[in-house]
Scaffold this motif. Sequence first.
Motif, PDB file in Angstrom:
ATOM      1  N   GLU A   1     -33.574  10.169  27.437  1.00 26.30           N
ATOM      2  CA  GLU A   1     -33.284   8.794  27.796  1.00 26.30           C
ATOM      3  C   GLU A   1     -31.974   8.624  28.565  1.00 26.30           C
ATOM      4  O   GLU A   1     -31.662   7.552  29.036  1.00 26.30           O
ATOM      5  N   SER A   2     -31.192   9.703  28.733  1.00 30.22           N
ATOM      6  CA  SER A   2     -29.923   9.569  29.464  1.00 30.22           C
ATOM      7  C   SER A   2     -30.113   9.610  30.983  1.00 30.22           C
ATOM      8  O   SER A   2     -29.188   9.322  31.719  1.00 30.22           O
ATOM      9  N   GLU A   3     -31.286   9.967  31.454  1.00 30.93           N
ATOM     10  CA  GLU A   3     -31.672   9.932  32.865  1.00 30.93           C
ATOM     11  C   GLU A   3     -30.715  10.701  33.774  1.00 30.93           C
ATOM     12  O   GLU A   3     -30.198  10.178  34.748  1.00 30.93           O
ATOM     13  N   GLY A   4     -30.491  11.964  33.448  1.00 32.42           N
ATOM     14  CA  GLY A   4     -29.751  12.855  34.339  1.00 32.42           C
ATOM     15  C   GLY A   4     -28.247  12.780  34.235  1.00 32.42           C
ATOM     16  O   GLY A   4     -27.546  13.383  35.031  1.00 32.42           O
ATOM     17  N   LYS A   5     -27.712  12.046  33.280  1.00 34.89           N
ATOM     18  CA  LYS A   5     -26.260  11.934  33.153  1.00 34.89           C
ATOM     19  C   LYS A   5     -25.668  13.112  32.386  1.00 34.89           C
ATOM     20  O   LYS A   5     -24.490  13.370  32.482  1.00 34.89           O
ATOM     21  N   SER A   6     -26.484  13.789  31.631  1.00 36.97           N
ATOM     22  CA  SER A   6     -26.008  14.912  30.826  1.00 36.97           C
ATOM     23  C   SER A   6     -26.432  16.226  31.479  1.00 36.97           C
ATOM     24  O   SER A   6     -27.562  16.368  31.954  1.00 36.97           O
ATOM     25  N   HIS A   7     -25.524  17.166  31.497  1.00 37.36           N
ATOM     26  CA  HIS A   7     -25.792  18.474  32.103  1.00 37.36           C
ATOM     27  C   HIS A   7     -25.907  19.571  31.044  1.00 37.36           C
ATOM     28  O   HIS A   7     -25.782  20.749  31.358  1.00 37.36           O
ATOM     29  N   ARG A   8     -26.130  19.172  29.801  1.00 37.72           N
ATOM     30  CA  ARG A   8     -26.196  20.169  28.726  1.00 37.72           C
ATOM     31  C   ARG A   8     -27.382  21.111  28.901  1.00 37.72           C
ATOM     32  O   ARG A   8     -27.272  22.306  28.641  1.00 37.72           O
ATOM     33  N   LEU A   9     -28.517  20.585  29.358  1.00 32.35           N
ATOM     34  CA  LEU A   9     -29.700  21.418  29.540  1.00 32.35           C
ATOM     35  C   LEU A   9     -29.462  22.459  30.624  1.00 32.35           C
ATOM     36  O   LEU A   9     -29.838  23.628  30.482  1.00 32.35           O
ATOM     37  N   TRP A  10     -28.819  22.057  31.719  1.00 26.58           N
ATOM     38  CA  TRP A  10     -28.524  23.003  32.797  1.00 26.58           C
ATOM     39  C   TRP A  10     -27.505  24.050  32.350  1.00 26.58           C
ATOM     40  O   TRP A  10     -27.571  25.212  32.774  1.00 26.58           O
ATOM     41  N   ASN A  11     -26.557  23.640  31.515  1.00 27.61           N
ATOM     42  CA  ASN A  11     -25.576  24.605  31.011  1.00 27.61           C
ATOM     43  C   ASN A  11     -26.232  25.651  30.115  1.00 27.61           C
ATOM     44  O   ASN A  11     -25.914  26.841  30.198  1.00 27.61           O
TER      45      ASN A  11
ATOM     46  N   LEU B   1     -27.756  40.128  21.837  1.00 30.99           N
ATOM     47  CA  LEU B   1     -28.135  39.378  23.038  1.00 30.99           C
ATOM     48  C   LEU B   1     -29.509  38.734  22.880  1.00 30.99           C
ATOM     49  O   LEU B   1     -29.718  37.594  23.306  1.00 30.99           O
ATOM     50  N   PHE B   2     -30.452  39.434  22.271  1.00 29.29           N
ATOM     51  CA  PHE B   2     -31.776  38.870  22.069  1.00 29.29           C
ATOM     52  C   PHE B   2     -31.733  37.668  21.129  1.00 29.29           C
ATOM     53  O   PHE B   2     -32.370  36.639  21.382  1.00 29.29           O
ATOM     54  N   ILE B   3     -30.971  37.774  20.047  1.00 37.29           N
ATOM     55  CA  ILE B   3     -30.829  36.642  19.124  1.00 37.29           C
ATOM     56  C   ILE B   3     -30.149  35.476  19.826  1.00 37.29           C
ATOM     57  O   ILE B   3     -30.528  34.312  19.644  1.00 37.29           O
ATOM     58  N   GLY B   4     -29.152  35.768  20.655  1.00 32.02           N
ATOM     59  CA  GLY B   4     -28.496  34.718  21.429  1.00 32.02           C
ATOM     60  C   GLY B   4     -29.438  34.044  22.410  1.00 32.02           C
ATOM     61  O   GLY B   4     -29.367  32.829  22.621  1.00 32.02           O
ATOM     62  N   LEU B   5     -30.337  34.819  23.008  1.00 34.09           N
ATOM     63  CA  LEU B   5     -31.326  34.239  23.916  1.00 34.09           C
ATOM     64  C   LEU B   5     -32.271  33.284  23.181  1.00 34.09           C
ATOM     65  O   LEU B   5     -32.579  32.202  23.690  1.00 34.09           O
ATOM     66  N   VAL B   6     -32.727  33.679  22.025  1.00 30.54           N
ATOM     67  CA  VAL B   6     -33.624  32.817  21.252  1.00 30.54           C
ATOM     68  C   VAL B   6     -32.885  31.549  20.819  1.00 30.54           C
ATOM     69  O   VAL B   6     -33.432  30.438  20.904  1.00 30.54           O
ATOM     70  N   ALA B   7     -31.637  31.682  20.397  1.00 27.18           N
ATOM     71  CA  ALA B   7     -30.853  30.507  20.002  1.00 27.18           C
ATOM     72  C   ALA B   7     -30.629  29.584  21.197  1.00 27.18           C
ATOM     73  O   ALA B   7     -30.735  28.356  21.073  1.00 27.18           O
ATOM     74  N   SER B   8     -30.347  30.148  22.355  1.00 28.94           N
ATOM     75  CA  SER B   8     -30.152  29.346  23.554  1.00 28.94           C
ATOM     76  C   SER B   8     -31.441  28.650  23.970  1.00 28.94           C
ATOM     77  O   SER B   8     -31.417  27.517  24.455  1.00 28.94           O
ATOM     78  N   LEU B   9     -32.562  29.302  23.774  1.00 28.98           N
ATOM     79  CA  LEU B   9     -33.849  28.704  24.104  1.00 28.98           C
ATOM     80  C   LEU B   9     -34.117  27.467  23.250  1.00 28.98           C
ATOM     81  O   LEU B   9     -34.503  26.407  23.762  1.00 28.98           O
ATOM     82  N   PHE B  10     -33.889  27.575  21.948  1.00 31.59           N
ATOM     83  CA  PHE B  10     -34.121  26.427  21.075  1.00 31.59           C
ATOM     84  C   PHE B  10     -33.059  25.344  21.261  1.00 31.59           C
ATOM     85  O   PHE B  10     -33.345  24.157  21.102  1.00 31.59           O
ATOM     86  N   THR B  11     -31.836  25.729  21.617  1.00 34.34           N
ATOM     87  CA  THR B  11     -30.813  24.733  21.930  1.00 34.34           C
ATOM     88  C   THR B  11     -31.205  23.939  23.165  1.00 34.34           C
ATOM     89  O   THR B  11     -31.054  22.717  23.204  1.00 34.34           O
ATOM     90  N   GLY B  12     -31.718  24.631  24.180  1.00 34.83           N
ATOM     91  CA  GLY B  12     -32.182  23.939  25.382  1.00 34.83           C
ATOM     92  C   GLY B  12     -33.338  23.005  25.085  1.00 34.83           C
ATOM     93  O   GLY B  12     -33.418  21.905  25.639  1.00 34.83           O
ATOM     94  N   LEU B  13     -34.248  23.412  24.196  1.00 38.19           N
ATOM     95  CA  LEU B  13     -35.355  22.547  23.811  1.00 38.19           C
ATOM     96  C   LEU B  13     -34.843  21.303  23.103  1.00 38.19           C
ATOM     97  O   LEU B  13     -35.326  20.187  23.349  1.00 38.19           O
ATOM     98  N   THR B  14     -33.848  21.459  22.248  1.00 38.22           N
ATOM     99  CA  THR B  14     -33.252  20.313  21.564  1.00 38.22           C
ATOM    100  C   THR B  14     -32.610  19.365  22.564  1.00 38.22           C
ATOM    101  O   THR B  14     -32.796  18.153  22.488  1.00 38.22           O
ATOM    102  N   PHE B  15     -31.855  19.909  23.520  1.00 38.97           N
ATOM    103  CA  PHE B  15     -31.215  19.065  24.529  1.00 38.97           C
ATOM    104  C   PHE B  15     -32.241  18.385  25.422  1.00 38.97           C
ATOM    105  O   PHE B  15     -32.029  17.267  25.887  1.00 38.97           O
ATOM    106  N   LEU B  16     -33.361  19.039  25.672  1.00 40.06           N
ATOM    107  CA  LEU B  16     -34.409  18.438  26.484  1.00 40.06           C
ATOM    108  C   LEU B  16     -34.943  17.170  25.829  1.00 40.06           C
ATOM    109  O   LEU B  16     -35.139  16.151  26.492  1.00 40.06           O
ATOM    110  N   PHE B  17     -35.163  17.206  24.528  1.00 43.38           N
ATOM    111  CA  PHE B  17     -35.669  16.029  23.832  1.00 43.38           C
ATOM    112  C   PHE B  17     -34.588  14.972  23.627  1.00 43.38           C
ATOM    113  O   PHE B  17     -34.863  13.779  23.694  1.00 43.38           O
ATOM    114  N   GLN B  18     -33.342  15.377  23.373  1.00 38.73           N
ATOM    115  CA  GLN B  18     -32.279  14.415  23.117  1.00 38.73           C
ATOM    116  C   GLN B  18     -31.829  13.696  24.387  1.00 38.73           C
ATOM    117  O   GLN B  18     -31.482  12.516  24.334  1.00 38.73           O
ATOM    118  N   ASP B  19     -31.811  14.382  25.510  1.00 31.00           N
ATOM    119  CA  ASP B  19     -31.280  13.806  26.745  1.00 31.00           C
ATOM    120  C   ASP B  19     -32.357  13.166  27.606  1.00 31.00           C
ATOM    121  O   ASP B  19     -32.121  12.866  28.764  1.00 31.00           O
TER     122      ASP B  19
END
Length: 83
Positions: A30-40, A10-28
């Motif tokens: 310019e999409s201006e709220g059309k993507s819900h990947r960060l919220w997921n 679970l701890f490793i999954g949390l760290v992976a989810s944290l960095f995935t969210g950071l990646t989605f934050l930078f990638q999305d």
Amino acid sequence: MWLKVIIVVLFIGLVASLFTGLTFLFQDRESEGKSHRLWNTLSVRLVMTALLLGFLMYGVFTGQLASNAPWDARQPTEAAAPK
């Protein structure tokens, strides 16, 4: 033993989810709220955090997890000391 494995996974999954969210934050950006990947990823991280805390509390209450810190040494009370 299985409890410690679940906690580590679970701890490793949390760290992976944290960095995935950071990646989605930078990638999305310019999409201006059309993507819900960060919220997921945030909702997945919240569920995993609740599970991690639940397993930690279960381990402490059942005695499978304990503190070995020197300042947490339990001193025997007079009532529990053998006579």
